[in-house]
Design an enzyme around this catalytic site. Structure first.
Site, PDB file in Angstrom:
ATOM      1  N   ALA A 206       0.871  -1.251  -0.141  1.00  0.00           N
ATOM      2  CA  ALA A 206       0.092   0.028  -0.054  1.00  0.00           C
ATOM      3  C   ALA A 206       0.939   1.179   0.051  1.00  0.00           C
ATOM      4  O   ALA A 206       1.386   1.734   1.075  1.00  0.00           O
ATOM      5  CB  ALA A 206      -0.944  -0.127   1.132  1.00  0.00           C
TER       6      ALA A 206
ATOM      7  N   GLN B  65      25.832  25.572 -30.632  1.00  0.00           N
ATOM      8  CA  GLN B  65      24.582  25.918 -30.425  1.00  0.00           C
ATOM      9  C   GLN B  65      23.613  24.871 -29.848  1.00  0.00           C
ATOM     10  O   GLN B  65      22.738  25.170 -28.906  1.00  0.00           O
ATOM     11  CB  GLN B  65      23.921  25.977 -31.983  1.00  0.00           C
ATOM     12  CG  GLN B  65      22.504  26.693 -32.025  1.00  0.00           C
ATOM     13  CD  GLN B  65      22.101  26.882 -33.419  1.00  0.00           C
ATOM     14  OE1 GLN B  65      21.772  25.974 -33.948  1.00  0.00           O
ATOM     15  NE2 GLN B  65      21.911  28.013 -33.743  1.00  0.00           N
TER      16      GLN B  65
ATOM     17  N   GLU C  75       2.549  19.674   1.758  1.00  0.00           N
ATOM     18  CA  GLU C  75       3.821  18.578   1.485  1.00  0.00           C
ATOM     19  C   GLU C  75       4.111  18.501  -0.076  1.00  0.00           C
ATOM     20  O   GLU C  75       5.318  18.598  -0.279  1.00  0.00           O
ATOM     21  CB  GLU C  75       3.092  17.249   1.823  1.00  0.00           C
ATOM     22  CG  GLU C  75       3.889  16.119   1.472  1.00  0.00           C
ATOM     23  CD  GLU C  75       3.320  14.463   1.937  1.00  0.00           C
ATOM     24  OE1 GLU C  75       4.179  13.479   1.497  1.00  0.00           O
ATOM     25  OE2 GLU C  75       2.596  14.746   2.360  1.00  0.00           O
TER      26      GLU C  75
ATOM     27  N   HIS D 239     -11.059   3.371   4.535  1.00  0.00           N
ATOM     28  CA  HIS D 239     -10.538   4.617   4.936  1.00  0.00           C
ATOM     29  C   HIS D 239     -10.777   5.152   6.546  1.00  0.00           C
ATOM     30  O   HIS D 239     -10.547   6.234   6.821  1.00  0.00           O
ATOM     31  CB  HIS D 239     -11.333   5.529   4.156  1.00  0.00           C
ATOM     32  CG  HIS D 239     -10.973   5.521   2.828  1.00  0.00           C
ATOM     33  ND1 HIS D 239     -11.585   4.986   1.781  1.00  0.00           N
ATOM     34  CD2 HIS D 239      -9.900   6.177   1.996  1.00  0.00           C
ATOM     35  CE1 HIS D 239     -11.102   5.108   0.773  1.00  0.00           C
ATOM     36  NE2 HIS D 239     -10.279   5.637   0.730  1.00  0.00           N
TER      37      HIS D 239
ATOM     38  N   GLY E 174      28.970  14.335 -20.913  1.00  0.00           N
ATOM     39  CA  GLY E 174      29.691  13.237 -21.630  1.00  0.00           C
ATOM     40  C   GLY E 174      30.056  12.104 -21.007  1.00  0.00           C
ATOM     41  O   GLY E 174      29.360  11.761 -19.911  1.00  0.00           O
TER      42      GLY E 174
END
Length: 381
Positions: free
Chosen positions: A131, A279, A242, A179, A339
């Site tokens: 959960a 660029q 939060e 709940h 890189g």
């Protein structure tokens, strides 16, 4: 980007906190990462300087600063210095409010002063193996047994799981109602409380994360937060702050990653000229700069909303979604522009790449954020 939402007082606070981080955290980062934990002494020093739970009333030893901008500064500066082990924003902005807003005077008196001083380190235990975002699937239970509750279950991926002293624990007080969740303040030293090992994570190596086990832990009735069965509502009530504080931390970390890459491409020579003269490099950095500035402007606006009493969980979900995705993009592009060096652990951009990935998962996954936003779009208002 010029920001007009901060006063001289805010900037003085920022400078003091930045100096604290530069002295107490940044020079010791490698040491803390190897240890897998930040020493408790760092929390004590932060407490001594007033950096923990600044919004707490002066009666408990806090500064009584209700202005959310101060908490935002802490989160942003933590990100800007690349810190991922010491998490005062978790301690102060996410966890402490559960006690401040829903705790009795007894609980506030007992825990808040020591949390302000750094003597107590706070944690929150919600997530379980089966959960995560689905709180209705929670299996931990707290059964009423007269003058106390009996807490059983286990939690996983708990930040401050090793160093934490006091945890806000979510458990079902009526197993028949999905709940019917309640919140409890639980001390780590109580009989039946056990910690698992410090978990070996992909990133955020200095942040101790562990499983917590509760085996018939006796929780005094007075350690219930608020009203029994109302924990789900309390959890939802704190989500705007939060998720916004997570977004602000992400913005700070994105700024950190951007500057790491800017410095590297400025110094790195390719075909006889700086990589920054190419660029592609310029366009990539320009795109990231624009996105960071836009995200910062948006989160600044939401901080103002909170100060005006207009916190909005949907807007905070948007901020959390966009800023966590932005941080991961900054880290990814940074590695690319570094890189081969970007793939080496000795380079901070590599560490940031590993650290950033969890931000799209914790405090609600990007998918959950999209679901919340979509429900608001298509709901009947």
């Amino acid at each position: 980007m010029k920001r007009h939402c901060f006063t001289q007082e805010h900037e003085m606070f920022r400078e003091a906190f930045r100096a604290f981080l530069d002295k107490e955290l940044v020079p010791h980062r490698e040491e803390f990462m190897k240890a897998g934990i930040v020493p408790r002494e760092v929390y004590r020093k932060a407490g001594e300087m007033g950096f923990l739970i600044p919004q707490a009333p002066e009666a408990f030893g806090g500064l009584g600063i209700e202005d959310f901008r101060f908490q935002a500064i802490v989160a942003e500066e933590i990100g800007r210095c690349g810190e991922t082990g010491f998490m005062p924003q978790l301690h102060s902005t996410i966890i402490a409010p559960y006690i401040l807003n829903h705790g009795s005077d007894y609980l506030k008196d007992k825990y808040i002063p020591k949390a302000i001083s750094g003597e107590y380190i706070l944690g929150v235990a919600m997530t379980e193996p089966d959960a995560g975002s689905d709180l209705a699937g929670m299996r931990a239970t707290a059964i009423d047994n007269g003058d106390h509750y009996v807490l059983n279950g286990n939690k996983t991926y708990i930040s401050n799981g090793i160093c934490g002293d006091v945890f806000v624990v979510a458990a079902r007080t009526n197993p028949q109602i999905p709940h019917a969740i309640s919140l409890f303040v639980v001390e780590a030293g109580w009989e039946g409380f056990k910690r698992g090992a410090n978990l070996d994570k992909m990133g955020m190596k200095a942040q101790d994360t562990a499983e917590l086990f509760f085996d018939n832990v006796k929780v005094p009735k007075e350690n219930l937060l608020g009203v029994e069965g109302q924990g789900f509502k309390y959890l939802m009530g704190g989500l705007a702050e939060e998720r916004l504080i997570c977004a602000i931390w992400n913005n700070g970390a994105a700024e950190y990653g951007f500057n790491l890459t800017k410095d590297f491409v400025t110094d790195r020579k390719v075909f006889g000229k700086p990589l920054s003269a190419m660029q592609n490099t310029q366009f990539t950095m320009a795109q990231l700069r624009a996105r960071i500035d836009m995200a910062t402007a948006y989160t600044d606006k939401l901080v103002d909303d909170i100060n005006l009493g207009d916190a909005n969980s949907v807007s905070a979900s948007s901020a959390k979604l966009l800023c966590s995705e932005l941080l991961c993009d900054v880290a990814d592009e940074g590695v690319q522009l570094h890189g081969g060096a970007g793939y080496m652990q000795e380079y901070p951009i590599c560490q940031l790449y590993n650290d950033a990935r969890i931000t799209r998962i914790f405090a609600g996954t990007s998918e959950i954020m999209k679901l919340i936003i979509a429900r608001d779009i298509f709901s009947d208002k």
